[in-house]
Motif scaffolding. Sequence first.
Motif, PDB file in Angstrom:
ATOM      1  N   LYS A   1       0.836  -1.211   0.000  1.00  0.00           N
ATOM      2  CA  LYS A   1       0.000   0.000   0.000  1.00  0.00           C
ATOM      3  C   LYS A   1       0.864   1.252   0.000  1.00  0.00           C
ATOM      4  N   ILE A   2       1.968   1.209   0.770  1.00  0.00           N
ATOM      5  CA  ILE A   2       2.863   2.375   0.815  1.00  0.00           C
ATOM      6  C   ILE A   2       3.432   2.631  -0.578  1.00  0.00           C
ATOM      7  N   ARG A   3       3.828   1.551  -1.262  1.00  0.00           N
ATOM      8  CA  ARG A   3       4.337   1.707  -2.635  1.00  0.00           C
ATOM      9  C   ARG A   3       3.263   2.310  -3.542  1.00  0.00           C
ATOM     10  N   GLU A   4       2.011   1.872  -3.356  1.00  0.00           N
ATOM     11  CA  GLU A   4       0.916   2.328  -4.217  1.00  0.00           C
ATOM     12  C   GLU A   4       0.553   3.795  -3.987  1.00  0.00           C
ATOM     13  N   VAL A   5       0.458   4.188  -2.702  1.00  0.00           N
ATOM     14  CA  VAL A   5      -0.145   5.500  -2.409  1.00  0.00           C
ATOM     15  C   VAL A   5       0.809   6.510  -1.775  1.00  0.00           C
ATOM     16  N   GLY A   6       2.007   6.089  -1.397  1.00  0.00           N
ATOM     17  CA  GLY A   6       2.926   7.004  -0.718  1.00  0.00           C
ATOM     18  C   GLY A   6       3.401   8.120  -1.647  1.00  0.00           C
ATOM     19  N   VAL A   7       3.391   9.338  -1.130  1.00  0.00           N
ATOM     20  CA  VAL A   7       3.872  10.481  -1.891  1.00  0.00           C
ATOM     21  C   VAL A   7       5.123  11.006  -1.188  1.00  0.00           C
ATOM     22  N   VAL A   8       6.266  10.856  -1.856  1.00  0.00           N
ATOM     23  CA  VAL A   8       7.515  11.310  -1.256  1.00  0.00           C
ATOM     24  C   VAL A   8       7.611  12.828  -1.439  1.00  0.00           C
ATOM     25  N   ILE A   9       7.637  13.541  -0.319  1.00  0.00           N
ATOM     26  CA  ILE A   9       7.624  15.011  -0.327  1.00  0.00           C
ATOM     27  C   ILE A   9       9.058  15.540  -0.345  1.00  0.00           C
ATOM     28  N   SER A  10       9.933  14.861   0.360  1.00  0.00           N
ATOM     29  CA  SER A  10      11.338  15.278   0.430  1.00  0.00           C
ATOM     30  C   SER A  10      12.136  14.046   0.843  1.00  0.00           C
ATOM     31  N   ASP A  11      13.427  14.208   1.028  1.00  0.00           N
ATOM     32  CA  ASP A  11      14.256  13.065   1.404  1.00  0.00           C
ATOM     33  C   ASP A  11      13.887  12.489   2.773  1.00  0.00           C
ATOM     34  N   ASP A  12      13.166  13.257   3.572  1.00  0.00           N
ATOM     35  CA  ASP A  12      12.778  12.664   4.865  1.00  0.00           C
ATOM     36  C   ASP A  12      11.290  12.706   5.184  1.00  0.00           C
ATOM     37  N   ILE A  13      10.468  13.123   4.246  1.00  0.00           N
ATOM     38  CA  ILE A  13       9.018  13.106   4.503  1.00  0.00           C
ATOM     39  C   ILE A  13       8.276  12.336   3.420  1.00  0.00           C
ATOM     40  N   ILE A  14       7.448  11.383   3.861  1.00  0.00           N
ATOM     41  CA  ILE A  14       6.536  10.682   2.953  1.00  0.00           C
ATOM     42  C   ILE A  14       5.113  10.917   3.443  1.00  0.00           C
ATOM     43  N   LYS A  15       4.253  11.260   2.517  1.00  0.00           N
ATOM     44  CA  LYS A  15       2.865  11.540   2.851  1.00  0.00           C
ATOM     45  C   LYS A  15       2.069  10.252   2.634  1.00  0.00           C
ATOM     46  N   LEU A  16       1.419   9.792   3.679  1.00  0.00           N
ATOM     47  CA  LEU A  16       0.577   8.595   3.570  1.00  0.00           C
ATOM     48  C   LEU A  16      -0.867   8.945   3.933  1.00  0.00           C
ATOM     49  N   ASP A  17      -1.328  10.068   3.401  1.00  0.00           N
ATOM     50  CA  ASP A  17      -2.685  10.535   3.693  1.00  0.00           C
ATOM     51  C   ASP A  17      -3.751   9.560   3.208  1.00  0.00           C
ATOM     52  N   ALA A  18      -3.425   8.742   2.227  1.00  0.00           N
ATOM     53  CA  ALA A  18      -4.436   7.856   1.638  1.00  0.00           C
ATOM     54  C   ALA A  18      -4.760   6.662   2.519  1.00  0.00           C
ATOM     55  N   ILE A  19      -3.869   6.331   3.464  1.00  0.00           N
ATOM     56  CA  ILE A  19      -4.125   5.147   4.300  1.00  0.00           C
ATOM     57  C   ILE A  19      -3.964   5.402   5.786  1.00  0.00           C
ATOM     58  N   LEU A  20      -3.239   6.458   6.186  1.00  0.00           N
ATOM     59  CA  LEU A  20      -2.936   6.643   7.615  1.00  0.00           C
ATOM     60  C   LEU A  20      -3.344   7.995   8.171  1.00  0.00           C
ATOM     61  N   ASN A  21      -3.021   9.073   7.464  1.00  0.00           N
ATOM     62  CA  ASN A  21      -3.035  10.384   8.102  1.00  0.00           C
ATOM     63  C   ASN A  21      -4.203  11.287   7.728  1.00  0.00           C
ATOM     64  N   HIS A  22      -5.081  10.786   6.893  1.00  0.00           N
ATOM     65  CA  HIS A  22      -6.238  11.619   6.545  1.00  0.00           C
ATOM     66  C   HIS A  22      -7.396  10.697   6.144  1.00  0.00           C
ATOM     67  N   ALA A  23      -7.156   9.860   5.147  1.00  0.00           N
ATOM     68  CA  ALA A  23      -8.101   8.785   4.846  1.00  0.00           C
ATOM     69  C   ALA A  23      -7.545   7.503   5.466  1.00  0.00           C
ATOM     70  N   VAL A  24      -8.439   6.620   5.870  1.00  0.00           N
ATOM     71  CA  VAL A  24      -8.030   5.386   6.546  1.00  0.00           C
ATOM     72  C   VAL A  24      -8.705   4.208   5.861  1.00  0.00           C
ATOM     73  N   ASP A  25      -7.913   3.199   5.567  1.00  0.00           N
ATOM     74  CA  ASP A  25      -8.413   1.980   4.935  1.00  0.00           C
ATOM     75  C   ASP A  25      -8.748   0.993   6.058  1.00  0.00           C
ATOM     76  N   PRO A  26     -10.035   0.736   6.303  1.00  0.00           N
ATOM     77  CA  PRO A  26     -10.380  -0.097   7.468  1.00  0.00           C
ATOM     78  C   PRO A  26      -9.824  -1.517   7.394  1.00  0.00           C
ATOM     79  N   ALA A  27      -9.805  -2.112   6.211  1.00  0.00           N
ATOM     80  CA  ALA A  27      -9.309  -3.492   6.116  1.00  0.00           C
ATOM     81  C   ALA A  27      -7.817  -3.550   6.451  1.00  0.00           C
ATOM     82  N   LEU A  28      -7.050  -2.616   5.886  1.00  0.00           N
ATOM     83  CA  LEU A  28      -5.621  -2.560   6.169  1.00  0.00           C
ATOM     84  C   LEU A  28      -5.374  -2.285   7.654  1.00  0.00           C
TER      85      LEU A  28
END
Lengths: 190, 190
Positions: free
Chosen positions: A7-34
Amino acid sequence: MELLKQKIREVGVVISDDIIKLDAILNHAVDPALTTAMGKEFARLFREDRVTKVLTIESSGIPIAFATAQELNVPMVFARRKKSLNTDNTEMYSERVPSFTKGLVTDIMVSREWLGEQDRILLIDDFIANGDAARGLIRIIRRSGAELVGVGIAVEKSFQAGGRTIRESGIRVESLARIASLANGEIVFE
Amino acid sequence: MELLKQKIREVGVVISDDIIKLDAILNHAVDPALTTAMGKEFARLFREDRVTKVLTIESSGIPIAFATAQELNVPMVFARRKKSLNTDNTEMYSERVPSFTKGLVTDIMVSREWLGEQDRILLIDDFIANGDAARGLIRIIRRSGAELVGVGIAVEKSFQAGGRTIRESGIRVESLARIASLANGEIVFE
């Protein structure tokens, strides 16, 4: 945990060398099955530790901690980040911590009512980077006299020191996905 | 919902004529069995409405919204209360709302990515008092073009106007417990 990495590979958005945005599964939208699967995995890893409470901090840790608490059938407690009119500060354990992504300090608080010497705490959070929030929560657990059985993290950025320093202090840390590098916009797992 | 009312009677702390503290089950510690039952009840009430997403606002609404989303097998989205370095404001729907218990205004935000014309939204929150947060979220849903199928509230303080005014605007509001009065330290349900 392969499903999480995928899922991280699918939806992760790399913002910088030390920040990855995982809003699609963790930090804003949440996938209940995952999230339910992550809770089951943490419950499996800490099943033998007679956990009495799952502790997390608002907000993104809450779904994962809740799913873990469902599976272990124990209460979940979430630390608050500041006070509102409903809280009385003399009743709270409080620690001031810097926030890596928010760029400011916050006070994290847990009411004395929910942590005590009889408790065996599993600490759950979505991310660990520098580990400031986790260390603040660990200090709160220590002050309460409760026992910390371990730390469960969904995504560890292992190129930052948080997970390592907590492990080096003798605490068990289990991360479901460990990101070794985000350099050049590329997600590399350990 | 009788189980919720019973728990409110057991653990509710009446702070004033209009504030009840439910930290033991909703706002700080969370009872997973009770919360799972609330999620199942909301899922039952809105099962026919082809919900595509459950929307709530951090933090106390998250466990209930998550339990509802688990049961309906759709994503849960939680609105954020301010921005961090990870968010880009031009990508967000934002509304400024007063907070009854916090005594200040907050900006609530939902990324445009998670709400769209194809969505049928079930709005879930832990409490409704004056309804400012709910109305802010409803404005955000309207702006996105999504359809609001209804509002599910764990605890409605029906002596305050929030639930009533939203119902009067033609929106279905389902509350699992409705408190008619907190006068004289006594919890009276409708």
